[in-house]
Design a protein around this motif. Structure first.
Motif, PDB file in Angstrom:
ATOM      1  N   GLN A 131     -10.000  -6.654  10.888  1.00  0.00           N
ATOM      2  CA  GLN A 131      -8.659  -6.343  11.408  1.00  0.00           C
ATOM      3  C   GLN A 131      -7.753  -5.899  10.263  1.00  0.00           C
ATOM      4  O   GLN A 131      -6.931  -5.011  10.432  1.00  0.00           O
ATOM      5  N   ARG A 132      -7.920  -6.540   9.105  1.00  0.00           N
ATOM      6  CA  ARG A 132      -7.092  -6.151   7.954  1.00  0.00           C
ATOM      7  C   ARG A 132      -7.422  -4.702   7.547  1.00  0.00           C
ATOM      8  O   ARG A 132      -6.532  -3.934   7.198  1.00  0.00           O
ATOM      9  N   SER A 182      -8.377  -2.501   9.572  1.00  0.00           N
ATOM     10  CA  SER A 182      -7.805  -1.653  10.623  1.00  0.00           C
ATOM     11  C   SER A 182      -6.309  -1.408  10.435  1.00  0.00           C
ATOM     12  O   SER A 182      -5.769  -0.451  11.000  1.00  0.00           O
ATOM     13  N   ILE A 183      -5.627  -2.287   9.673  1.00  0.00           N
ATOM     14  CA  ILE A 183      -4.191  -2.053   9.474  1.00  0.00           C
ATOM     15  C   ILE A 183      -3.917  -1.341   8.143  1.00  0.00           C
ATOM     16  O   ILE A 183      -2.773  -1.161   7.758  1.00  0.00           O
ATOM     17  N   MET A 184      -5.002  -0.948   7.468  1.00  0.00           N
ATOM     18  CA  MET A 184      -4.853  -0.131   6.257  1.00  0.00           C
ATOM     19  C   MET A 184      -4.757   1.334   6.687  1.00  0.00           C
ATOM     20  O   MET A 184      -5.177   1.690   7.796  1.00  0.00           O
ATOM     21  N   PRO A 185      -4.251   2.177   5.810  1.00  0.00           N
ATOM     22  CA  PRO A 185      -4.189   3.592   6.185  1.00  0.00           C
ATOM     23  C   PRO A 185      -5.557   4.287   6.138  1.00  0.00           C
ATOM     24  O   PRO A 185      -5.826   5.128   5.290  1.00  0.00           O
ATOM     25  N   ILE A 186      -6.443   3.854   7.001  1.00  0.00           N
ATOM     26  CA  ILE A 186      -7.792   4.445   7.114  1.00  0.00           C
ATOM     27  C   ILE A 186      -8.062   4.685   8.592  1.00  0.00           C
ATOM     28  O   ILE A 186      -7.637   3.895   9.438  1.00  0.00           O
ATOM     29  N   VAL A 238      -8.506  -2.924  22.924  1.00  0.00           N
ATOM     30  CA  VAL A 238      -7.160  -2.456  22.538  1.00  0.00           C
ATOM     31  C   VAL A 238      -6.342  -2.199  23.784  1.00  0.00           C
ATOM     32  O   VAL A 238      -5.248  -2.606  23.963  1.00  0.00           O
ATOM     33  N   SER A 294       1.796  -3.530  13.322  1.00  0.00           N
ATOM     34  CA  SER A 294       0.772  -3.178  12.321  1.00  0.00           C
ATOM     35  C   SER A 294      -0.173  -2.086  12.803  1.00  0.00           C
ATOM     36  O   SER A 294      -1.087  -1.698  12.082  1.00  0.00           O
ATOM     37  N   LEU A 338      -2.406  -2.401  14.983  1.00  0.00           N
ATOM     38  CA  LEU A 338      -3.723  -2.969  15.247  1.00  0.00           C
ATOM     39  C   LEU A 338      -4.046  -2.889  16.737  1.00  0.00           C
ATOM     40  O   LEU A 338      -5.180  -2.638  17.128  1.00  0.00           O
ATOM     41  N   ILE A 339      -3.023  -3.094  17.550  1.00  0.00           N
ATOM     42  CA  ILE A 339      -3.189  -2.924  18.998  1.00  0.00           C
ATOM     43  C   ILE A 339      -2.097  -1.991  19.511  1.00  0.00           C
ATOM     44  O   ILE A 339      -1.022  -1.892  18.895  1.00  0.00           O
ATOM     45  N   LEU A 347      -0.766   6.224  11.177  1.00  0.00           N
ATOM     46  CA  LEU A 347      -1.189   6.282   9.775  1.00  0.00           C
ATOM     47  C   LEU A 347       0.014   6.255   8.828  1.00  0.00           C
ATOM     48  O   LEU A 347      -0.030   5.605   7.775  1.00  0.00           O
ATOM     49  N   LYS A 400       1.258   2.733   8.727  1.00  0.00           N
ATOM     50  CA  LYS A 400       0.359   1.875   7.932  1.00  0.00           C
ATOM     51  C   LYS A 400       0.574   2.052   6.430  1.00  0.00           C
ATOM     52  O   LYS A 400       0.394   1.113   5.660  1.00  0.00           O
ATOM     53  N   VAL A 456       0.912  -6.024   5.425  1.00  0.00           N
ATOM     54  CA  VAL A 456       0.755  -7.047   6.470  1.00  0.00           C
ATOM     55  C   VAL A 456      -0.020  -8.239   5.905  1.00  0.00           C
ATOM     56  O   VAL A 456      -1.059  -8.074   5.271  1.00  0.00           O
ATOM     57  N   PRO A 460      -1.845 -11.269   7.417  1.00  0.00           N
ATOM     58  CA  PRO A 460      -2.244 -11.855   8.702  1.00  0.00           C
ATOM     59  C   PRO A 460      -2.263 -13.388   8.673  1.00  0.00           C
ATOM     60  O   PRO A 460      -2.216 -13.997   7.603  1.00  0.00           O
TER      61      PRO A 460
END
Lengths: 408, 312
Positions: free
Chosen positions: A243-244, A246-250, A408, B50, B52-53, B72, B75, B80, B82
């Motif tokens: 999840q971490r 997923s919150i990166m700019p990738i 999601v 974030s 994420l969802i 993007l 982000k 973040v 968590p």
């Protein structure tokens, strides 16, 4: 793209520090290769066992000399017959009863003269009652020898009598001629032999158990390694690192591809290590075609990585991947020929095995190892593996995407 | 200038509404506290911030970018932290930070400098080569925060970053966040510890059942609660529900909350009604171990708004 490779390298680094993974994906196959290679060698080779054979030669004349020096000490038979010479029958009997030798041979005094003059005589074989198979082998060899001596004796007798009768040779020249004929036979014999060849007529190695299991176990454990890689997808999701990421700019696709690349790297590293260790420590031959070997390794690694992605897409947790994945790996290993030789399979199992990637990978490697094949020879095998790879990845990724969308 | 602005942000999981049309904004440079009990919708809200969802409806603009269409860009501008310690235990702290830094797009000397900087901020430079699995819970939390700081974010989002942390590490973390904020960093802090929010935050939103039920600075929220006192009785024996009726007959009593061996009474005049409530308890055979009168706080506010405590 760079991040994708970094994710894969990070996974490889993490696995390289995981002692359990080291045991499961590297140590276990190496131990199995070693043990199975040793235990099942007799099934594969023409050297079933060593027969310690003691001989008491009371004759010491030319036919018994031929039996000992040209037959029992021949290059082929000396590979599995260890000869020991004793002087006394009683000493031989005593040694056999104590289990010192598996078989004892007693050649009577005047054995040669008796055979040449057509009198009755017999070679005696003493057997250790616990090793009757070995005495059976020696009896067969001696039977064949005696029969051959009798055939030659009879043929020589008839031929020489006929030639003398027809005045083609003289009685006094007979011994010289027999000597010449013997030499002629030896010359012909040296040009005639037995050679194991492939369908192109090239000499091949024959099947060696250690080689067989290096391939069999190496291929089977590819899936174990790939499963260890796919477990890390679930592990990262459980621990929150996925999840971490997923919150990166990738991009999400890069994260998943990075994980898949990690599985590929882990599997590839494992297989290369198995190849190197078995080659240099177990003496396994991986064939003469380096290019062919690379093609087979990469296509096999890709295929099993894809298969593990397909498994992972159908599972819900890392423990499921671990337990169910291992079971499936074992089943595929059995059906695909990793555990038992494919040539011992019944027809129906042989047909089923062709639907497993193990079978095509094993057949491809065998082509290189046992049939001196080259890159061209393994094109069908690598092509099928790549085709399976495409199918496995496509289905696996589709299921993964559907699951992601739902979550999601 | 607003760093965060939500527009009817909504999230459904199936038929269950986790976040219900929330609207609020966070100004640049403030520490914004999102307070609420477990299951209030805090984590879902920060997960949407974030990227994420995805929200079921509505939108949020973070640092000028929509979480729906420019995820993007969002982000790149946020850090973040968590709720879970999302680190690789078999890598060292430095290896973790290098990896996460690479994921933010730092390489070479920039990456090295940034890793050194965040290690300084969380005061763990001397332990940088230790494996994370050998760290204490508090140290792991600090590296968890360091990862969030790697990208020099405009907005730092922390989702309950002190859960399971010892008091000393908690103070260290809160002080670090105060320092970061004084250097201009905007922080969104979620917690169910009202003391942390009271200590740290300029603006507070209280969430319950997916809704913002109160919003403002600490003073504004205290006014909301009406300066009510909370009397807490700890008892030796269990308290029965029927005692509620007798106590509620006292005119000044606003709300009563009964637990197994404690009783909370919300009132405008705590000291005045204390003898009366004590007498009722005595008459009912309930032996009082201790009594405490608490001045109005966020806990009291939450109790008065929802009828339950933050830790329920």
């Amino acid at each position: 793209m760079k991040k994708l490779f970094l994710i894969g390298l990070k996974d490889l680094k993490i696995r390289s520090r995981d002692f359990n993974a080291f045991i499961m994906i590297l140590l276990m196959p190496l131990i199995l290769i070693f043990v199975l290679g040793l235990v099942f060698q007799p099934l594969y080779s023409s050297k079933p066992f060593i027969i310690d054979t003691a001989v008491v030669n009371l004759d010491n004349y030319y036919i018994s000399d031929i039996l000992i020096n040209d037959v029992l000490k021949s290059e082929e038979l000396s590979k599995f017959i260890n000869l020991f010479f004793l002087n006394d029958e009683n000493e031989l009997k005593d040694s056999i009863s104590k289990g010192k030798y598996a078989v004892g041979i007693i050649i009577n005094e005047n054995f040669t003269k008796n055979i040449v003059s057509g009198k009755e005589d017999k070679i005696l074989i003493l057997a250790d009652p616990e090793q009757t198979t070995k005495s059976g082998v020696i009896k067969n060899i001696l039977d064949t020898f005696v029969l051959e001596v009798l055939k030659r004796s009879v043929a020589l007798d008839i031929t020489s009598k006929t030639l003398i009768k027809e005045n083609l040779i003289k009685q006094e020249d007979l011994n010289t001629l027999i000597y010449q004929w013997s030499n002629d036979i030896e010359n012909i014999k040296s040009k005639i032999g037995v050679k194991l060849v492939n369908e192109k007529g090239e000499e091949t190695r024959g099947i060696v158990a250690m080689d067989y299991y290096a391939v069999g176990m190496g291929v089977m454990y590819l899936l174990f390694a790939a499963n260890a890689g796919t477990e890390s997808i679930f592990e990262e999701k459980r621990k929150g690192t996925y999840q971490r990421l997923s919150i990166m700019p990738i991009k999400e696709s890069s994260i998943f591809s990075g994980k898949v690349f990690g599985i590929f790297l882990l599997t590839l590293t494992q297989f290369i290590l198995i190849i190197l260790i078995t080659k240099f420590f177990y003496g396994v031959s991986w064939g003469n075609s380096f290019f062919g070997l690379i093609i087979m390794v990469i296509s096999s690694v890709l295929c099993f990585s894809g298969l593990s992605i397909l498994f992972a897409s159908l599972m819900k947790s890392e423990s499921q991947v671990g337990s169910i994945g291992s079971t499936i790996s074992m089943i595929l290993g059995f059906v695909g020929g990793s555990m038992w030789p494919i040539f011992t399979f019944p027809k129906w199992l042989n047909t089923i095995s062709k639907f497993t990637p193990n079978r095509w990978a094993i057949d491809g490697f065998f082509k290189l190892i046992f049939e001196s094949g080259n890159a061209k020879d393994i094109i069908p095998h690598s092509s099928i593996l790549i085709l399976m790879t495409i199918i496995f990845y496509s289905i696996g990724l589709t299921i993964f995407r559907l699951k992601e969308k739902r979550s999601v | 200038m607003n760093v965060v602005e939500t527009k009817n942000l909504t999230k459904f999981y199936g038929k269950e509404c986790a976040v219900d049309k929330i609207n609020f904004s966070i100004n640049k440079g403030e520490i914004f506290g999102l307070l609420g009990p477990n299951g209030a919708g805090k984590t879902t809200t920060v997960s949407m911030f974030s990227c994420l969802i995805k929200p079921t409806d509505g939108d949020a603009i973070i640092c000028g970018y929509s979480i729906l269409s420019k995820s993007l860009d969002v982000k790149k501008r946020i850090g973040v932290v968590p709720q879970d310690v999302a680190l690789y235990p078999t890598l060292t702290a430095k290896e973790n930070l290098i990896f996460w830094g690479q994921m933010y797009g730092f390489y070479g000397k920039n990456l090295k400098n940034r890793v050194d900087e965040v290690l300084e901020i969380v005061s763990l430079k001397d332990r940088q080569n230790d494996l994370i699995k050998k760290y204490s819970g508090g140290m792991k939390r600090r590296i968890n925060i360091a990862v969030g700081l790697l990208a020099s974010p405009e907005l730092l989002i922390l989702d309950e970053p002190t859960v399971g942390v010892d008091p000393q590490s908690r103070i260290n973390i809160l002080e670090t966040l105060k320092n970061l904020n004084s250097s201009g960093l905007t922080i969104l802090y979620t917690s169910h510890y009202m003391e942390e929010v009271e200590f740290l935050c300029n603006t507070i939103a209280i969430m319950d059942l997916g809704k913002i039920i109160a919003f403002g600075n600490l003073n504004e929220l205290r006014i909301l609660v009406g300066e009510k006192d909370k009397i807490i009785f700890s008892t030796i024996n269990d308290i029965k529900e029927d005692i509620k009726i007798k106590i509620s007959k006292i005119q000044e009593v606003d709300k009563i909350n009964i637990f197994e061996k404690s009783l909370e009474v919300l009132t405008l005049q705590g000291r005045k009604i204390l003898p009366e409530v004590t007498k009722i308890l005595w008459d009912e055979g309930i032996r009082v171990k201790s009594v405490e009168i608490k001045e109005p706080d966020l806990e009291t506010l939450f109790l008065s708004l929802t009828g339950k405590t933050l830790r329920e």
